[in-house]
Design a protein around this motif. Sequence first.
Motif, PDB file in Angstrom:
ATOM      1  N   SER A   7       0.845  -1.202   0.000  1.00 53.67           N
ATOM      2  CA  SER A   7       0.000   0.000   0.000  1.00 53.67           C
ATOM      3  C   SER A   7       0.880   1.251   0.000  1.00 53.67           C
ATOM      4  CB  SER A   7      -0.885  -0.007   1.246  1.00 53.67           C
ATOM      5  OG  SER A   7      -1.435   1.260   1.442  1.00 53.67           O
ATOM      6  N   VAL A   8       0.282   2.357  -0.478  1.00 52.73           N
ATOM      7  CA  VAL A   8       1.020   3.616  -0.430  1.00 52.73           C
ATOM      8  C   VAL A   8       0.332   4.588   0.526  1.00 52.73           C
ATOM      9  CG1 VAL A   8       2.023   3.412  -2.722  1.00 52.73           C
ATOM     10  CG2 VAL A   8      -0.250   4.435  -2.447  1.00 52.73           C
ATOM     11  N   ASP A   9      -0.678   4.077   1.225  1.00 56.79           N
ATOM     12  CA  ASP A   9      -1.389   4.926   2.173  1.00 56.79           C
ATOM     13  C   ASP A   9      -0.499   5.233   3.377  1.00 56.79           C
ATOM     14  OD1 ASP A   9      -4.105   5.984   3.195  1.00 56.79           O
ATOM     15  OD2 ASP A   9      -3.372   4.718   4.833  1.00 56.79           O
ATOM     16  N   LYS A  10      -0.497   6.516   3.736  1.00 57.97           N
ATOM     17  CA  LYS A  10       0.432   6.958   4.777  1.00 57.97           C
ATOM     18  C   LYS A  10       0.192   6.225   6.100  1.00 57.97           C
ATOM     19  CE  LYS A  10       1.404  10.880   7.643  1.00 57.97           C
ATOM     20  NZ  LYS A  10       0.799  12.054   8.216  1.00 57.97           N
ATOM     21  N   ALA A  11      -1.052   6.124   6.510  1.00 59.13           N
ATOM     22  CA  ALA A  11      -1.377   5.484   7.792  1.00 59.13           C
ATOM     23  C   ALA A  11      -0.983   4.013   7.772  1.00 59.13           C
ATOM     24  CB  ALA A  11      -2.861   5.632   8.075  1.00 59.13           C
ATOM     25  N   GLU A  12      -1.268   3.370   6.638  1.00 63.25           N
ATOM     26  CA  GLU A  12      -0.937   1.945   6.535  1.00 63.25           C
ATOM     27  C   GLU A  12       0.576   1.734   6.538  1.00 63.25           C
ATOM     28  OE1 GLU A  12      -3.016  -0.061   3.363  1.00 63.25           O
ATOM     29  OE2 GLU A  12      -4.897   0.930   3.886  1.00 63.25           O
ATOM     30  N   LEU A  13       1.291   2.666   5.877  1.00 63.42           N
ATOM     31  CA  LEU A  13       2.765   2.577   5.861  1.00 63.42           C
ATOM     32  C   LEU A  13       3.320   2.692   7.277  1.00 63.42           C
ATOM     33  CD1 LEU A  13       3.720   4.775   2.776  1.00 63.42           C
ATOM     34  CD2 LEU A  13       4.054   2.313   3.013  1.00 63.42           C
ATOM     35  N   GLU A  14       2.768   3.638   8.005  1.00 62.64           N
ATOM     36  CA  GLU A  14       3.252   3.866   9.361  1.00 62.64           C
ATOM     37  C   GLU A  14       2.955   2.659  10.250  1.00 62.64           C
ATOM     38  OE1 GLU A  14       5.251   6.033  10.584  1.00 62.64           O
ATOM     39  OE2 GLU A  14       5.018   5.255  12.629  1.00 62.64           O
ATOM     40  N   ALA A  15       1.755   2.071  10.059  1.00 59.70           N
ATOM     41  CA  ALA A  15       1.374   0.882  10.842  1.00 59.70           C
ATOM     42  C   ALA A  15       2.314  -0.272  10.534  1.00 59.70           C
ATOM     43  CB  ALA A  15      -0.069   0.508  10.531  1.00 59.70           C
ATOM     44  N   LEU A  16       2.643  -0.418   9.252  1.00 57.21           N
ATOM     45  CA  LEU A  16       3.549  -1.509   8.852  1.00 57.21           C
ATOM     46  C   LEU A  16       4.939  -1.287   9.431  1.00 57.21           C
ATOM     47  CD1 LEU A  16       4.137  -4.052   7.167  1.00 57.21           C
ATOM     48  CD2 LEU A  16       4.599  -2.571   5.210  1.00 57.21           C
ATOM     49  N   ARG A  17       5.382  -0.009   9.358  1.00 61.65           N
ATOM     50  CA  ARG A  17       6.708   0.289   9.917  1.00 61.65           C
ATOM     51  C   ARG A  17       6.760  -0.086  11.396  1.00 61.65           C
ATOM     52  NH1 ARG A  17       9.464   3.041  13.098  1.00 61.65           N
ATOM     53  NH2 ARG A  17       7.583   3.989  13.979  1.00 61.65           N
ATOM     54  N   GLN A  18       5.698   0.254  12.118  1.00 65.63           N
ATOM     55  CA  GLN A  18       5.647  -0.046  13.550  1.00 65.63           C
ATOM     56  C   GLN A  18       5.648  -1.557  13.782  1.00 65.63           C
ATOM     57  OE1 GLN A  18       5.826   2.424  15.965  1.00 65.63           O
ATOM     58  NE2 GLN A  18       6.248   0.597  17.201  1.00 65.63           N
ATOM     59  N   GLN A  19       4.887  -2.264  12.936  1.00 63.67           N
ATOM     60  CA  GLN A  19       4.798  -3.729  13.063  1.00 63.67           C
ATOM     61  C   GLN A  19       6.182  -4.360  12.835  1.00 63.67           C
ATOM     62  OE1 GLN A  19       1.898  -5.435  10.383  1.00 63.67           O
ATOM     63  NE2 GLN A  19       2.277  -7.531  11.094  1.00 63.67           N
ATOM     64  N   LEU A  20       6.904  -3.839  11.839  1.00 67.01           N
ATOM     65  CA  LEU A  20       8.237  -4.374  11.538  1.00 67.01           C
ATOM     66  C   LEU A  20       9.211  -4.041  12.667  1.00 67.01           C
ATOM     67  CD1 LEU A  20       8.445  -3.453   7.730  1.00 67.01           C
ATOM     68  CD2 LEU A  20       8.051  -5.715   8.719  1.00 67.01           C
ATOM     69  N   ALA A  21       9.086  -2.844  13.216  1.00 65.26           N
ATOM     70  CA  ALA A  21       9.987  -2.427  14.298  1.00 65.26           C
ATOM     71  C   ALA A  21       9.805  -3.297  15.534  1.00 65.26           C
ATOM     72  CB  ALA A  21       9.725  -0.964  14.637  1.00 65.26           C
ATOM     73  N   ASP A  22       8.599  -3.836  15.699  1.00 66.23           N
ATOM     74  CA  ASP A  22       8.300  -4.661  16.877  1.00 66.23           C
ATOM     75  C   ASP A  22       8.739  -6.111  16.723  1.00 66.23           C
ATOM     76  OD1 ASP A  22       7.243  -2.431  18.012  1.00 66.23           O
ATOM     77  OD2 ASP A  22       5.143  -2.917  17.553  1.00 66.23           O
ATOM     78  N   LEU A  23       9.188  -6.492  15.521  1.00 71.18           N
ATOM     79  CA  LEU A  23       9.592  -7.892  15.316  1.00 71.18           C
ATOM     80  C   LEU A  23      10.857  -8.187  16.132  1.00 71.18           C
ATOM     81  CD1 LEU A  23       9.049  -8.272  11.444  1.00 71.18           C
ATOM     82  CD2 LEU A  23       7.708  -9.339  13.271  1.00 71.18           C
TER      83      LEU A  23
END
Lengths: 222, 335
Positions: free
Chosen positions: B165-181
């Motif tokens: 996705s290129v949606d800003k909110a979704e990008l940020e959510a994904l970034r957070q999810q990856l950071a938590d791995l």
Amino acid sequence: MIRFDQVGKRYANGHVGLHELSFQVEAGEFLFITGHSGAGKSTLLRLLLAMERPTSGKVLLAGQDLSTITTAEIPFLRRQIGVVFQNHQLLFDRSVFDNVALPLRIQGLSREEVAQRVDAALRRVSLRDRAEDFPNDLSTGQQQRVGIARAVVHQPALLLADEPTGNLDPRLAAEIMNVFEDINALGTTVLVASHDLALIARMRHRMLTLQRGRLIGDGAAE
Amino acid sequence: MSAQRPAAGRGATRRAAPVAAKPARRGPSLASQVHSWLDSHRASLRDSLGRLIQQPFGSFFTCLVMGIALCLPMGLALLLDNVERLGGTWQHATRISVFLDLSVSDAEGQALRDDIARLPQVREAQWIGREQALLDFQAVSGLAEALRELPDNPLPGGVLVTPASVDKAELEALRQQLADLPGVELAQLDLLWVERLGAILALGDRFLFGVSVLLVLTLLLVIGNTIRLHIENRRQEIEVIKLVGGTDGYVRRPFLYLGALYGLGAGLLAWAVLAFGLAWLNASVLRLSGLYGSDFGLTGVPLADGLYLVLGALLLGYVGAWLAVARHLRELAPR
């Protein structure tokens, strides 16, 4: 059929069109309304067509009070009335047939019935062979007869005519009056507003005489 | 018909026939009424079409004025769509850099990449081992000699994630999810340019809305004025129709068809102008994008958009006519 009960009409500019006018017309009657210009003849006809409302009194047509008629009811009231104007009010971009067919089409009659009734109406005014012509192709008298055909094609209970012979010579005027008599003979109530006293006298029908909005005479024309 | 008739026997009382005595007329059947109603609509449509054809130049130019007014918001919308498409291509280049802990081995890093690649929000995930990262850094930094002197490789392994996705909110959510791995030290996303582009597009959308509202009002005024002139020209006809029992709906009908036909003509003209205009502009866009090594080109007017445009114009014409007729009928004719 028609009852005027103490009918008054005062316009916004203060002019009094009718003053406590009372009379009654039976169904099937032939009635002349006469008087000078401004006597109130046209106002009376306009009240019957619900183009105006009385400021006082009651106008009853076939039991219906026209002073309280709703806007939505007006078209259906007018479908029971035929109107003939002094200047016949024909539509010059339509054929004689289409002019006469107008009230029937408005009422939603089928094509066959429209054709049949228009043919009968044009026959009644001796213009059956001119159906495809346009009003400009006709003489003034013929145009007025087309106007009459249009006024009676839907078999109205009441026929109103406002100075129908005003623009016609005496011979044509008499012809038009004969057509009205024929229509009246079929049971249609006919009201003719006219100031042609000579013509009215020849017809020997009931005559209402108005003067400045007041009824000053009601009796047989002499 | 004779002008001379015997006067005898003309007494009203003798021949007077009460209305009730007249033969009762049955109203037309339902089928006949429907048939007549359709006939009446056909006649109104034919009449309106005939009036447009009778004045071909006047009708054409009215449609053209309306069509050009429609072209402006529609053209702007198409241009914004194309910019968004272009922006979307760029946005797909957006990546999240996931830096792993130095303690994470290559095998663990590869396994983590596989886990990330399986996420539905991820389009692609690329593993970059510590050695590869060092080689790449040496190549681009110009510090190859200095880096060779270091006792250990200071760079962590990483996963380069391309989001779906290129949606800003979704990008940020994904970034957070990856950071938590587990094993992830840092997940980094540069959103600034995405935000800027988004803001520009939002401004464009708002501008487009404003222009659309103004032009819709203009169109309603144009059609209203045109219909007003038609009403004035048919004043006598309207009066007669109302006096012989025509309802407002009956009087209104041909004018509504007229408005809808003007709208239809305007919509078709606007579609044609836009299709031609975009095709004409596209040649220059292709040349320009080619210079940047891209094959980006403007899309034409999509069929669905074109049909919406025509339908919208037709409705605008209809509504404009309705407003004009409602406004002027009361003034013109007896009630």
